[in-house]
Structures are given as C-alpha cells and as structure tokens.
Design a protein around this motif. Structure first.
Motif, mmCIF file in Angstrom:
data_model
loop_
_atom_site.group_PDB
_atom_site.id
_atom_site.type_symbol
_atom_site.label_atom_id
_atom_site.label_comp_id
_atom_site.label_asym_id
_atom_site.label_seq_id
_atom_site.Cartn_x
_atom_site.Cartn_y
_atom_site.Cartn_z
ATOM 1 N N MET A 1 6.393 7.560 -1.368
ATOM 2 C CA MET A 1 7.062 8.734 -0.817
ATOM 3 C C MET A 1 8.556 8.546 -1.009
ATOM 4 N N GLY A 2 9.241 9.653 -1.218
ATOM 5 C CA GLY A 2 10.683 9.603 -1.370
ATOM 6 C C GLY A 2 11.358 10.132 -0.115
ATOM 7 N N LEU A 3 12.397 9.451 0.308
ATOM 8 C CA LEU A 3 13.163 9.877 1.475
ATOM 9 C C LEU A 3 14.633 9.589 1.187
ATOM 10 N N PHE A 4 15.406 10.668 1.046
ATOM 11 C CA PHE A 4 16.793 10.534 0.629
ATOM 12 C C PHE A 4 17.727 11.111 1.690
ATOM 13 N N PHE A 5 18.917 10.566 1.716
ATOM 14 C CA PHE A 5 19.923 10.958 2.687
ATOM 15 C C PHE A 5 21.152 11.434 1.911
ATOM 16 N N PRO A 6 21.195 12.741 1.584
ATOM 17 C CA PRO A 6 22.264 13.289 0.728
ATOM 18 C C PRO A 6 23.644 13.057 1.314
ATOM 19 N N LYS A 7 24.574 12.908 0.427
ATOM 20 C CA LYS A 7 25.952 12.663 0.836
ATOM 21 C C LYS A 7 26.807 13.913 0.687
ATOM 22 N N GLY A 8 26.161 15.075 0.557
ATOM 23 C CA GLY A 8 26.890 16.327 0.537
ATOM 24 C C GLY A 8 27.456 16.740 -0.807
ATOM 25 N N THR A 9 27.013 16.123 -1.882
ATOM 26 C CA THR A 9 27.548 16.479 -3.196
ATOM 27 C C THR A 9 26.862 17.716 -3.768
ATOM 28 N N ARG B 1 0.815 -1.217 0.000
ATOM 29 C CA ARG B 1 0.000 0.000 0.000
ATOM 30 C C ARG B 1 0.848 1.266 0.000
ATOM 31 N N LEU B 2 2.133 1.135 0.332
ATOM 32 C CA LEU B 2 3.010 2.306 0.333
ATOM 33 C C LEU B 2 4.421 1.885 -0.035
ATOM 34 N N TYR B 3 4.948 2.548 -1.039
ATOM 35 C CA TYR B 3 6.343 2.366 -1.434
ATOM 36 C C TYR B 3 7.139 3.544 -0.897
ATOM 37 N N VAL B 4 8.345 3.271 -0.431
ATOM 38 C CA VAL B 4 9.254 4.324 0.005
ATOM 39 C C VAL B 4 10.488 4.236 -0.884
ATOM 40 N N VAL B 5 10.679 5.263 -1.692
ATOM 41 C CA VAL B 5 11.836 5.331 -2.578
ATOM 42 C C VAL B 5 12.945 5.998 -1.771
ATOM 43 N N THR B 6 14.058 5.290 -1.609
ATOM 44 C CA THR B 6 15.121 5.786 -0.736
ATOM 45 C C THR B 6 16.479 5.256 -1.152
ATOM 46 N N ASP B 7 17.497 6.014 -0.818
ATOM 47 C CA ASP B 7 18.870 5.586 -1.066
ATOM 48 C C ASP B 7 19.478 4.899 0.156
ATOM 49 N N ASN B 8 18.720 4.804 1.242
ATOM 50 C CA ASN B 8 19.218 4.141 2.448
ATOM 51 C C ASN B 8 18.017 3.529 3.178
ATOM 52 N N GLN B 9 17.753 2.270 2.892
ATOM 53 C CA GLN B 9 16.561 1.611 3.418
ATOM 54 C C GLN B 9 16.532 1.545 4.949
#
Length: 120
Positions: A52-60, A6-14
């Motif tokens: 929903m998208g949830l990302f954890f930037p690496k400072g680039t 019912r909900l997908y979370v698009v993320t670079d760090n699960q």
C-alpha cells in the motif's frame, strides 16, 4: 528466524505512516510489515506482494519521484495494492494487539495487590 514480509508500505515518511496506520512509532512495527522509502526497493517489489502507498505531500501539487515509481510499479502488475482491504486487515491486527495489551495490563494490575502485600 525472521518472519516473511506480508505487507509493504511505500511511503515518503516512515514514522508518520507507522503512526497513521498502526498508532505507534517505528519501534512498534510488526516483523511481517516493512516500510519502503527507497525507489529502488519499490522497483524490486516481487510479484505476488501485498503493498500500500501512503504519502504525505509537501504542497508542491506534483507527485514525488517515489510516488511516480510506485505508480509505475503498480502498472507493471503483480502487486496487490487494494488499500481498503489492507487497511481492514491492519485494523483487525490493531484490535487483537490492543486486546492482548489490555489483558497483559489487567493481569499485571491483578497481581499488584499481591506484590504490595508481600512488600509490607
């Protein structure tokens, strides 16, 4: 039988996303929720999906490839990506989960004196 997603979370760090959204590790992820980190899976998210998208930037200072794919998939339409709405539903689920855990713990503690008396 598996429960529908019912909900997908698009993320670079699960792991971090699960901790941030649910307060638990991936092992506590409910069956109706899926973490997606593969750009090909993001491309294939079906219309009518909540995500929903949830990302954890690496400072680039630049979006990652995954973030770019996520933005492009949203632009094609058919995805309900209202972060605030999904977050509120998650918060409701967390409250119900925590209350169920409190009841289980209270029941277990209430039975503890009976168990100790039986052991004596």
């Amino acid at each position: 039988m598996s429960e529908a997603i019912r909900l997908y979370v698009v993320t670079d760090n699960q792991e971090e996303a699960c901790l941030a959204l649910l307060g638990c590790g991936l092992s506590g992820l409910p069956a109706w929720m899926k973490m997606v980190s593969d750009p090909h899976e993001v491309e294939k998210l079906p219309s009518g999906t909540s995500a929903m998208g949830l990302f954890f930037p690496k400072g680039t200072g630049r979006n990652s490839y995954l973030e770019t794919v996520w933005a492009e998939r949203r632009e094609r339409g058919g995805i309900d990506y209202d972060f605030g709405k999904h977050q509120e539903k998650l918060n409701d689920w967390i409250r119900r989960r925590d209350e169920a855990e409190r009841r289980l713990l209270a029941d277990a503690l209430a039975q503890e004196p009976e168990n100790q008396r039986g052991a004596a």
